[in-house]
Design a protein around this motif. Structure first.
Motif, mmCIF file in Angstrom:
data_model
loop_
_atom_site.group_PDB
_atom_site.id
_atom_site.type_symbol
_atom_site.label_atom_id
_atom_site.label_comp_id
_atom_site.label_asym_id
_atom_site.label_seq_id
_atom_site.Cartn_x
_atom_site.Cartn_y
_atom_site.Cartn_z
ATOM 1 N N PRO A 105 109.702 22.647 -32.072
ATOM 2 C CA PRO A 105 108.500 23.079 -31.343
ATOM 3 C C PRO A 105 107.776 21.936 -30.641
ATOM 4 O O PRO A 105 107.128 22.164 -29.608
ATOM 5 C CB PRO A 105 107.626 23.692 -32.449
ATOM 6 N N GLU A 106 107.871 20.717 -31.163
ATOM 7 C CA GLU A 106 107.196 19.591 -30.515
ATOM 8 C C GLU A 106 107.947 19.196 -29.236
ATOM 9 O O GLU A 106 109.162 19.253 -29.179
ATOM 10 C CB GLU A 106 107.128 18.381 -31.449
ATOM 11 N N PRO A 107 107.231 18.759 -28.201
ATOM 12 C CA PRO A 107 107.902 18.302 -26.973
ATOM 13 C C PRO A 107 108.777 17.084 -27.239
ATOM 14 O O PRO A 107 108.522 16.292 -28.148
ATOM 15 C CB PRO A 107 106.737 17.949 -26.047
ATOM 16 N N PHE A 108 109.810 16.921 -26.428
ATOM 17 C CA PHE A 108 110.692 15.756 -26.540
ATOM 18 C C PHE A 108 110.143 14.543 -25.784
ATOM 19 O O PHE A 108 110.626 13.438 -25.967
ATOM 20 C CB PHE A 108 112.093 16.092 -26.030
ATOM 21 N N GLY A 109 109.183 14.750 -24.900
ATOM 22 C CA GLY A 109 108.552 13.619 -24.223
ATOM 23 C C GLY A 109 109.386 13.026 -23.110
ATOM 24 O O GLY A 109 109.517 11.803 -22.995
ATOM 25 N N LEU A 110 109.933 13.861 -22.250
ATOM 26 C CA LEU A 110 110.715 13.381 -21.115
ATOM 27 C C LEU A 110 109.792 12.739 -20.077
ATOM 28 O O LEU A 110 108.792 13.338 -19.681
ATOM 29 C CB LEU A 110 111.495 14.538 -20.492
ATOM 30 N N THR A 111 110.132 11.525 -19.631
ATOM 31 C CA THR A 111 109.323 10.821 -18.628
ATOM 32 C C THR A 111 110.120 10.422 -17.389
ATOM 33 O O THR A 111 109.526 10.069 -16.370
ATOM 34 C CB THR A 111 108.699 9.549 -19.225
#
Length: 829
Positions: free
Chosen positions: A368-374
């Protein structure tokens, strides 16, 4: 991955020989390294060094993806490999097993399944020599099955090749004619590296099987559907700043039809939505590198693995322009719009809240937590720069509008120089692109010659992501050259923000490309010499560059000398009227092929050469690297002229000069890279680098007048009487390189010195403006240039020690070594 015409695995595998100063480890050369310890250089990105994963060399199935069954869903097809059938990887144990594709399939993405008229069974031996089974370990078995008999006894057994049991068999009752998943767990009571999985049905009627799986319970981080532990741990030990995935050439090659296509085609570009959800619903695909890929290792698993190793995810998506020698652009506005939307959906899958459509899909899969793609890359190694860029700007506009904090990465094609490279960099600069992905695979000498490559890049222009690079072999000489080059990457950390060696993984029995960082089979894995260099740099990056400079190595450039040669690559060609004339007009050699070919010597040992009707013809249109040579290796300052005609095949023809031997020469590659460009390549020790190139192609049946003029180290090339191009090969091999960084957390200066020559380097190190503690920690990689790590021996391994240092000290860096000295500072001026 650059699939560079004549640059293939056969050439890459040749022994590298780089001529450097010195002849033995007994000699010493004097150097000085001056460090402005109080100075401040560029900040180094926290993600500076990462890894590039591409499913090449069986890196996924049979590799990092821990599934032990090959062709578990019976989807192998001649479209993957001409030798494949639906039963590849399987053998009948009894009965007549058949792979069928009909309305009884498991689902629309998993079309084929196995039908057994009972009693019958099949055996799978996995990859390499068999399935590795470890005593005491647990292995999870699963299968989707249905039966026409109401209830069918199904057994699964782990055995050795002789049929001896490695674990107690599993007994399962398959009930009903609807597909259902059945599971069980083996606990191995014996070990084998040649294990077999036997699946058998008893009784009468018909038993249908699909998705036959055997998974070790002991995966990396104990993830279900996870990664092979030893391979994942070697990657994690690098402490990568990012993971670029899933490729590479397989990203932007193949067809681009929609997901909704009623008849699932075998060849399609890598599309992320094919790879998520329950594994039994995922597609398989024909891999660009000549085998089938299951997508069991999909985008969710990539993101999860990246998180597990503490790295930044960096996916790459297709831009609807093929690369890697295919060179086609798709002109379908609706399809382009759909791919752009797919990319937006991908970012939502990675970062979106659980209330969003694709964020909910991620949460449903267990995160459920975002993977944090940048960061996200668009496209890969396109040779059609304008067509690619026209599409890239549309991707970028859509992403920046919705996700302004995501860095959108462009690229500069498959090479370090040339017309495509120049045009793409022009377009990237003019459009204010944030970051450009560069790729190149070159000889060790090239890396030693080009340490200053990024010194002259515009500091205000696009940043560089060096997404693929390697020196062409896996010996220590290659790792030394790469290490020397990496000092230049760090010195230019304000321009080069990300860098990854490539490829990452290679199964020793399924090699499409070398060199590779980590090698493996079904029972072991080992890091190459390049792995050890990458690990040393990645574990000791530092936060900032500290200004430093070093004296150089005396060197002398000799004129280009060598015989002349003719060659082809995947092409049949004819040559006539070969003439070599000295600069003063003296005739050195002539052959009009009115007689025999006795003057010509095979260099590469490939092809079928003969004199036919007054021409010298290479008639094998499938043979690669067919070079023959004539003349004196001592020739210098000469003109070579020849008439050349392409007869058939996928490329053009090659005219060589400066030929010394099989691994050292220049050639003019006309119509190379599947007849998409022309270039001069320099081979040194078997590895190649491109010196000059453009988009010239070759017409079949047309005779070309080719002339090469060699003067000193300057070469001019004429095609049909017109100057095609020229260059001066005056780059100097510099074997002694250094860079210094500061680790702000530990308060250490990290002095990194590469000595890629046969002489030791007695070096005075001056740390101006530093108050240092006396004892310093030292890590050294040292060996013979031809050393290579294997499954059985690793001559290239780090040696830890300590040494005394001061504000000025003398240290002798061993011949052929990489040395990192971590010096604790008490204060600075």
């Amino acid at each position: 991955m650059s699939r560079r015409g004549p640059l293939c695995a056969a050439v890459l595998a040749m022994t590298m020989l780089v001529t450097l100063p010195g002849t033995s480890g007994a000699a010493e050369t004097e150097y000085t390294v001056s460090v402005d310890a109080a100075g401040t250089g560029p900040e180094i990105s926290e993600h500076m060094y990462g890894v590039f994963f591409e499913d090449i060399n069986r890196a996924a199935d049979g590799g990092l993806y821990a599934e032990l069954v090959q062709n578990r869903s019976f989807e192998y097809d001649p479209a993957d490999n001409a030798a494949y059938t639906g039963l590849t990887g399987w053998a009948p144990h009894s009965g007549d097993p058949r792979v069928v594709d009909d309305d009884g399939r498991l689902n629309e993405r998993n079309r084929r399944y196995l039908r057994l008229d009972l009693p019958a069974g099949v055996i799978n031996a996995g990859y390499n020599s068999g399935i590795r089974v470890e005593r005491g370990e647990r292995y999870d078995f699963s299968v989707w099955a249905r039966t026409t008999a109401g209830s069918t006894p199904l057994s699964a057994a782990l055995t050795d090749p002789a049929g001896r049991a490695l674990a107690d068999p599993l007994r399962i009752a398959v009930r009903g004619d609807g597909w259902a998943k059945y599971t069980g767990t083996f606990t191995a009571r014996a070990a084998s590296i040649n294990g077999r999985l036997l699946v058998r049905g008893e009784g009468g009627g018909t038993l249908s099987l699909d998705m036959v799986s055997l998974f070790p319970r002991d995966t990396f981080k104990n993830r279900p559907n996870g990664m092979r532990r030893d391979l994942a741990e070697k990657i994690a030990a690098l402490d990568p700043g990012f993971v670029r995935f899933p490729g590479g050439c397989l990203v932007n090659t193949g067809s681009h039809h929609g997901y909704e296509a009623p008849d699932f085609e075998r060849r399609r570009s890598y599309q992320w939505k094919d790879t998520i959800g329950p594994v039994e619903t995922r597609a398989t695909n024909a891999n660009f590198w000549g085998y089938n890929q299951s997508y069991g290792l999909g985008y969710y698993e990539y993101f999860q693995f990246t998180e597990d190793v503490g790295a930044m995810p960096l996916p790459v998506v297709p831009a609807l322009v093929t690369g890697c020698g295919q060179n086609q652009a798709t002109d379908d506005p609706a399809l382009l719009a759909r791919h752009i939307q797919d990319t937006l959906d991908l970012i939502e899958f990675a970062n979106g809240p659980v209330s969003s459509t694709w964020g909910a899909k991620r949460a449903e899969m267990g995160h459920p937590e975002p993977f944090g793609l940048t960061h996200i890359g668009i496209g890969n190694e396109e040779n059609l720069p304008d067509e690619f860029f026209a599409r890239f700007v549309q991707f970028r506009a859509a992403i920046e509008e919705r996700y302004p904090d995501v860095t959108v990465i462009s690229n500069s094609g498959p090479d370090d120089t040339g017309g495509t490279f120049d045009r793409l960099w022009q377009l990237n600069r003019e459009a204010g692109v944030d970051m450009v992905d560069e790729h190149y695979y070159n000889s060790p000498a090239w890396f030693l010659q080009n340490n200053e490559r990024y010194d002259g890049y515009d500091r205000a222009g696009p940043k560089v992501f060096l997404g693929e690079y390697a020196s062409q072999d896996n010996r220590f000489r290659n790792a030394l050259a790469e290490a020397a080059y990496m000092t230049g990457l760090e010195r230019n950390a304000d321009v080069v923000r990300l860098a990854s060696y490539a490829p990452l993984l290679a199964n020793e029995d399924y090699v499409q490309w070398r060199p590779d960082m980590i090698w493996f089979n079904n029972r072991a894995s080992w890091g190459s010499a390049s792995y050890e260099v990458q690990k040393l740099f990645m574990n000791n990056v530092g936060d900032r560059v500290v200004p430093s400079e070093a004296t150089g190595t005396p060197s002398t450039l000799e004129p280009i000398t060598g015989a002349v040669g003719l060659s082809t690559w995947g092409t049949s060609a004819a040559y006539d009227d070969v003439r070599v004339t000295a600069a003063d007009g003296t005739a050195l050699f002539a052959d009009d092929f009115s007689g025999t070919d006795d003057a010509w010597t095979p260099i590469a040992g490939q092809g079928s050469w003969s004199v036919v009707d007054g021409r010298y013809v290479q008639s094998d249109a499938a043979a690669e690297n067919t070079m023959v040579a004539a003349g004196d290796p001592a020739w210098r300052d000469y003109d070579l002229s020849v008439k050349a005609t392409k007869l058939s095949g996928r490329e053009g023809f090659l005219v060589a000069f400066g030929v010394q031997d099989t691994g050292n020469y220049y050639w003019w590659n006309l119509g190379g890279w599947n007849n998409t460009q022309t270039a001069v390549e320099k081979a040194e020790g078997g590895g190649k680098s491109t010196l000059v190139s453009d988009g010239t192609t070759v017409e079949t049946g047309r005779t070309y007048d080719v002339r090469v003029q060699v003067r000193g180290r300057h070469v001019a090339l004429y095609l049909d009487g017109e100057l095609w191009g020229e260059f001066t090969d005056d780059a100097v091999v510099e074997p002694f390189r250094q860079v210094v960084t500061r680790d702000e957390r530990t308060g250490e200066l990290v002095v990194k010195v590469v000595n890629a020559q046969d002489d030791a380097a007695r070096t005075t190190v001056r740390l101006d403006g530093a108050d240092v503690e006396r004892r310093a920690r030292v890590t050294t990689l040292q060996g013979h240039p031809d050393d290579a790590n294997t499954q059985y021996t690793s001559p290239i391994a780090p040696l830890e020690s300590t040494m005394d240092v001061a504000a000025e000290f003398i240290h002798t860096f061993p011949a052929n070594s990489v040395t990192f000295i971590r010096i604790k500072t008490r204060s600075t001026r």
